[in-house]
Design a protein around this motif. Structure first.
Motif, PDB file in Angstrom:
ATOM      1  N   PRO A   1      68.382  63.941  46.020  1.00  0.00           N
ATOM      2  CA  PRO A   1      68.908  62.954  46.968  1.00  0.00           C
ATOM      3  C   PRO A   1      69.148  61.607  46.294  1.00  0.00           C
ATOM      4  N   GLU A   2      70.112  60.860  46.825  1.00  0.00           N
ATOM      5  CA  GLU A   2      70.537  59.600  46.212  1.00  0.00           C
ATOM      6  C   GLU A   2      69.388  58.624  45.998  1.00  0.00           C
ATOM      7  N   GLU A   3      68.421  58.613  46.903  1.00  0.00           N
ATOM      8  CA  GLU A   3      67.308  57.661  46.790  1.00  0.00           C
ATOM      9  C   GLU A   3      66.292  58.061  45.721  1.00  0.00           C
ATOM     10  N   ALA A   4      66.444  59.260  45.174  1.00  0.00           N
ATOM     11  CA  ALA A   4      65.527  59.748  44.140  1.00  0.00           C
ATOM     12  C   ALA A   4      66.092  59.405  42.766  1.00  0.00           C
TER      13      ALA A   4
ATOM     14  N   ALA B   1      61.693  60.657  43.517  1.00  0.00           N
ATOM     15  CA  ALA B   1      62.120  61.742  42.636  1.00  0.00           C
ATOM     16  C   ALA B   1      60.975  62.727  42.381  1.00  0.00           C
ATOM     17  N   VAL B   2      59.763  62.194  42.233  1.00  0.00           N
ATOM     18  CA  VAL B   2      58.595  63.063  42.036  1.00  0.00           C
ATOM     19  C   VAL B   2      58.440  63.994  43.239  1.00  0.00           C
ATOM     20  N   LYS B   3      58.558  63.436  44.443  1.00  0.00           N
ATOM     21  CA  LYS B   3      58.453  64.243  45.668  1.00  0.00           C
ATOM     22  C   LYS B   3      59.572  65.276  45.748  1.00  0.00           C
ATOM     23  N   ALA B   4      60.778  64.864  45.372  1.00  0.00           N
ATOM     24  CA  ALA B   4      61.914  65.777  45.431  1.00  0.00           C
ATOM     25  C   ALA B   4      61.739  66.954  44.469  1.00  0.00           C
ATOM     26  N   LEU B   5      61.192  66.702  43.293  1.00  0.00           N
ATOM     27  CA  LEU B   5      60.937  67.787  42.336  1.00  0.00           C
ATOM     28  C   LEU B   5      59.892  68.755  42.879  1.00  0.00           C
ATOM     29  N   GLN B   6      58.866  68.227  43.534  1.00  0.00           N
ATOM     30  CA  GLN B   6      57.841  69.106  44.101  1.00  0.00           C
ATOM     31  C   GLN B   6      58.436  70.004  45.180  1.00  0.00           C
ATOM     32  N   GLU B   7      59.359  69.460  45.977  1.00  0.00           N
ATOM     33  CA  GLU B   7      60.019  70.265  47.014  1.00  0.00           C
ATOM     34  C   GLU B   7      60.938  71.312  46.398  1.00  0.00           C
ATOM     35  N   LEU B   8      61.590  70.945  45.312  1.00  0.00           N
ATOM     36  CA  LEU B   8      62.515  71.862  44.654  1.00  0.00           C
ATOM     37  C   LEU B   8      61.792  72.982  43.918  1.00  0.00           C
ATOM     38  N   PHE B   9      60.582  72.679  43.402  1.00  0.00           N
ATOM     39  CA  PHE B   9      59.787  73.671  42.662  1.00  0.00           C
ATOM     40  C   PHE B   9      58.398  73.789  43.304  1.00  0.00           C
ATOM     41  N   PRO B  10      58.323  74.397  44.488  1.00  0.00           N
ATOM     42  CA  PRO B  10      57.044  74.459  45.215  1.00  0.00           C
ATOM     43  C   PRO B  10      55.959  75.248  44.499  1.00  0.00           C
TER      44      PRO B  10
END
Length: 315
Positions: free
Chosen positions: A139-142, A178-187
């Motif tokens: 996402p843009e904010e990441a 971005a850290v949160k987005a990576l965790q969501e992408l690689f659960p």
């Protein structure tokens, strides 16, 4: 139809990156040709580039081209498939690690500084060879750059800056979103973040990315600079992960010269800057072949070998 699908599949680059040290098969190496004029102080993105501009010794294009070609020759020696960006006139395209990164079979475009958005277009000919379903953007904010992201088996290690003054640092490139987005992408991965020390003015106290103060190397070894980490417990977590006896501690000056930013071709082969005498000696003591190259001019832009390589496939 089956023949068509077979041909399409075999035209695609089958991404595979699970760590920093497995045998390298394919990589995007940056280019220094048509790098553009020396930037003004106001146009710099990091304190080290600014320092060399003030000193009157900003790197010259011809020297940087020569350094990058030395790396290309080493990669060719080890039968690595090397992709290069297409040349954009008067545009710095050295640091391909900034613009994207691969984890497992996913190619993730970085949300990079706006002035550098064109860089990704120069490797569209590579991206077109990847399954479109595997090409992603957070996402843009990441905010994120590849130098802050390190896959390590079950872990994804991520450099960030968690200060409330994040927006005040041009050297803060990866945020908590971005850290949160990576965790969501690689659960199924454990995403571990590290709060890095930032400075807009003093390069010796600025960990621009995680790979500027830490990198795994060899079999269970690591290079690290303690002061790159704002949180002592996060530094200790890394040391404990590898074991103190397996960690090579670099000094403030060694971090400044980018000693942790070497690049692994295999567990027992690395490319390193020829002037990293203490580090290269230690690497050889670990049974690692060190392919030495000149890279001191490129390092003046606060990036080195890992920064200018974007691995696509490791065994």
């Amino acid at each position: 139809m089956e023949l068509f699908l077979y041909l399409v599949k075999n035209l695609l680059v089958e991404l595979n990156i699970k760590n920093e040290t497995s045998r390298l098969k394919a990589v995007v190496l940056g280019i220094a040709k048509n790098n553009g004029p020396e930037p003004s102080l106001e146009e710099t993105y990091d304190p080290k580039s600014a320092e060399f501009i003030r000193m009157g010794s900003y790197p010259q294009e011809g020297d940087m081209v020569e350094e990058m070609e030395a790396v290309a020759k080493v990669l060719e020696k080890y039968n690595v498939q090397v992709f290069r960006p297409k040349v954009i006139k008067d545009y710095n395209q050295i640091f391909t690690r900034d613009i994207a990164f691969v984890i497992e079979d996913k190619f993730i475009k970085s949300n990079i500084l706006p002035d550098r958005e064109q860089e990704i277009e120069a490797i569209n000919h590579v991206i077109e060879q990847i399954d479109p379903a595997k090409v992603l953007q957070l996402p843009e904010e990441a905010h994120i750059e590849g130098g802050d992201v390190m896959p390590l088996g079950d872990y994804i290690l991520v450099g960030t800056y968690r200060g409330a003054d994040y927006k005040d640092y041009i050297t803060a490139r990866t945020n908590v979103e971005a850290v949160k987005a990576l965790q969501e992408l690689f659960p199924n991965k454990k995403v571990v973040s590290f709060n890095l020390r930032k400075s807009n003015r003093e390069p010796r106290d600025n960990a621009l990315h995680l790979d500027c103060c830490f990198q795994p190397v060899g079999k269970g070894k690591a290079i690290i600079h303690r002061n790159g980490f704002l949180e002592e417990e996060e530094y200790n977590w890394l040391v404990n992960l590898f074991g103190k006896e397996n960690v090579f501690e670099i000094s403030r000056d060694e971090m400044y010269y980018m000693n942790s930013n070497i690049f692994s071709i295999d567990e027992d082969v690395v490319i390193s800057e020829k002037n990293f005498t203490r580090l290269n000696t230690w690497l050889r003591e670990q049974g690692i072949t060190v392919e030495e190259v000149p890279y001191a001019e490129i390092s003046k832009q606060e990036g080195l070998l890992r920064c200018s390589t974007l691995p696509l496939i490791r065994e």
